[in-house]
Design a protein around this motif. Structure first.
Motif, mmCIF file in Angstrom:
data_model
loop_
_atom_site.group_PDB
_atom_site.id
_atom_site.type_symbol
_atom_site.label_atom_id
_atom_site.label_comp_id
_atom_site.label_asym_id
_atom_site.label_seq_id
_atom_site.Cartn_x
_atom_site.Cartn_y
_atom_site.Cartn_z
ATOM 1 N N GLY A 28 0.904 -1.189 0.161
ATOM 2 C CA GLY A 28 -0.291 0.023 0.050
ATOM 3 C C GLY A 28 0.811 1.282 0.131
ATOM 4 O O GLY A 28 0.455 2.310 -0.486
ATOM 5 N N ASP A 29 1.884 1.165 0.776
ATOM 6 C CA ASP A 29 2.715 2.626 0.655
ATOM 7 C C ASP A 29 3.462 2.803 -0.458
ATOM 8 O O ASP A 29 3.596 3.657 -1.050
ATOM 9 C CB ASP A 29 3.833 2.323 1.919
ATOM 10 N N LEU A 31 2.473 1.784 -3.538
ATOM 11 C CA LEU A 31 1.522 2.226 -4.773
ATOM 12 C C LEU A 31 1.010 3.537 -4.476
ATOM 13 O O LEU A 31 0.906 4.240 -5.425
ATOM 14 C CB LEU A 31 0.511 1.132 -4.689
ATOM 15 N N GLY A 32 0.516 3.693 -3.161
ATOM 16 C CA GLY A 32 -0.082 5.034 -2.807
ATOM 17 C C GLY A 32 0.799 6.202 -2.643
ATOM 18 O O GLY A 32 0.383 7.200 -3.155
ATOM 19 N N SER A 33 2.134 6.005 -2.520
ATOM 20 C CA SER A 33 3.097 6.946 -2.648
ATOM 21 C C SER A 33 3.186 7.391 -4.084
ATOM 22 O O SER A 33 3.458 8.393 -4.467
ATOM 23 C CB SER A 33 4.449 6.475 -2.129
ATOM 24 N N LEU A 34 3.321 6.297 -4.938
ATOM 25 C CA LEU A 34 3.610 6.701 -6.490
ATOM 26 C C LEU A 34 2.576 7.272 -7.020
ATOM 27 O O LEU A 34 2.590 8.167 -7.893
ATOM 28 C CB LEU A 34 3.816 5.262 -7.124
ATOM 29 N N LEU A 35 0.988 7.032 -6.732
ATOM 30 C CA LEU A 35 0.071 7.398 -7.280
ATOM 31 C C LEU A 35 -0.290 8.776 -6.790
ATOM 32 O O LEU A 35 -0.632 9.770 -7.389
ATOM 33 C CB LEU A 35 -1.125 6.433 -6.960
ATOM 34 N N ALA A 163 -4.101 6.262 2.355
ATOM 35 C CA ALA A 163 -4.098 4.717 2.251
ATOM 36 C C ALA A 163 -2.765 4.449 2.288
ATOM 37 O O ALA A 163 -2.429 3.221 3.225
ATOM 38 C CB ALA A 163 -4.852 4.283 0.941
ATOM 39 N N ALA A 164 -1.955 4.977 1.854
ATOM 40 C CA ALA A 164 -0.458 4.499 2.225
ATOM 41 C C ALA A 164 0.124 4.674 3.445
ATOM 42 O O ALA A 164 0.653 3.637 4.004
ATOM 43 C CB ALA A 164 0.366 5.196 1.207
ATOM 44 N N ILE A 165 -0.390 5.484 4.137
ATOM 45 C CA ILE A 165 0.125 5.789 5.528
ATOM 46 C C ILE A 165 -0.544 4.748 6.628
ATOM 47 O O ILE A 165 0.096 4.134 7.339
ATOM 48 C CB ILE A 165 -0.362 7.125 5.961
#
Length: 330
Positions: A28-29, A31-35, A163-165
């Motif tokens: 999640g981190d 992918l969420g960071s990238l997006l 979501a990433a955090i």
């Protein structure tokens, strides 16, 4: 909290074409960071290419921007060629170049390449790096980067970063969760995040097959060292029987870790015959990153992983239990 050096900030400000990459099998981190960063950079007028070596897991397809991810290296080559000197690669949440996956050698040739990460074992690869091991997540750093750049954080980017955090802090439960983590999360809510909706998508969105897989995985539970070490496993046969994929095992390790007596939970995953992926989760002072590092893996003190080839699941279990035994005695 430290800040990225001026070289990284200048490169992000000055370059108009940015390639964003992260590790294979992104959590999640990653992918969420990238997006989230991609959306922030596009809000600054940048041309951004989001690259993963494989399509996004169904667990995370609710995140805004997933449909813009590219998995074709030919598209990456064209993007880089078109950009010329007006180009920068940003590698996010990735501890070393090998974690970039099967295209790692080619991706490492797209320079300049700079790294933003929070893994303690990061070796500082690339032409520049901003690494903060005490941070809760790479996404927390991405939010701070946006503030330093004076960039707008849209509701789409905020949802990705929140979501990433959430995933990398175990829903704000792990020791890396700081007052700053909560402050960033609060700002993301202010930017439009609905925490209950994100939580529902992340944690209350099981398929029936995934629930049956969890039943089979938990049935493999073994306890060692006076119930201080818990071991679970998943095999390819289990996935076939339940019509699921390895992605469906996300968060399963949290169940044995939650047992009151457990200091370390071990999750053995049969990626393919003779190829075992291991996730390690610890509580308290146990540093599983040191164990993972012995086998070419890494991560955080309480959350790490590694891989074994040419060994059986029982053999890997016995090896890890022996190594963890002294770590859980105190």
């Amino acid at each position: 909290m430290s800040s990225p050096d001026s070289t990284l900030l200048k490169a992000v400000r000055d370059k108009g074409h940015l390639l964003l990459v992260t590790h294979f099998n992104p959590d999640g981190d990653a992918l969420g960071s990238l997006l989230g960063l991609a959306d922030i950079l596009e809000g600054m007028g940048k041309h951004v290419l989001r690259f993963l070596e494989d399509p996004v897991s169904h667990l995370y397809r609710f995140l805004p921007g997933c449909g813009q991810i590219q998995t074709d290296m030919a598209v990456v080559r064209t993007f880089v060629e078109h950009a010329g000197d007006d180009f920068l690669t940003l590698c996010l949440d990735c501890g070393d170049e090998q974690r970039l996956g099967r295209h790692s050698r080619e991706l490492m040739r797209f320079r300049p390449l700079m790294v933003i990460d929070h893994h303690r074992g990061n070796n500082g690869f690339g032409d520049g790096a901003w690494i903060e091991p005490h941070r809760s997540s790479t996404a927390e750093m991405i939010y701070d980067l946006a503030m330093m750049l004076g960039a707008k954080v849209s509701s789409r980017a905020a949802e990705c970063l929140f979501a990433a955090i959430s995933t990398d802090t175990g829903s704000f439960r792990y020791e890396s969760t700081s007052s700053h983590t909560f402050a960033v999360a609060g700002e993301l809510v202010r930017h439009g995040v609905r925490p209950e909706i994100v939580a529902n998508q992340l944690y209350d969105n099981y398929t029936l097959g995934r629930l049956r897989l969890m039943e089979e995985v938990l049935a493999t539970l073994e306890m060692h060292e006076r119930d201080r070490i818990a071991v679970i496993r998943v095999t390819q046969n289990m996935l076939e029987r339940t019509f699921t994929t390895m992605a469906d095992t996300e968060y399963f390790i949290n169940f044995p870790r939650a047992v009151a007596t457990v200091r370390v939970a071990v999750f053995l995953k049969e990626v393919e015959p003779g190829h075992i992926s291991v996730s390690l989760r610890a509580k308290g002072q146990c540093d599983v990153s040191l164990i993972a590092a012995r086998f070419g893996g890494g991560g955080h003190r309480n959350a790490s992983g590694c891989r074994f080839k040419g060994q059986s699941m029982d053999g890997v279990r016995d090896l890890l239990v022996d190594l963890l035994r002294p770590e859980v005695q105190s």
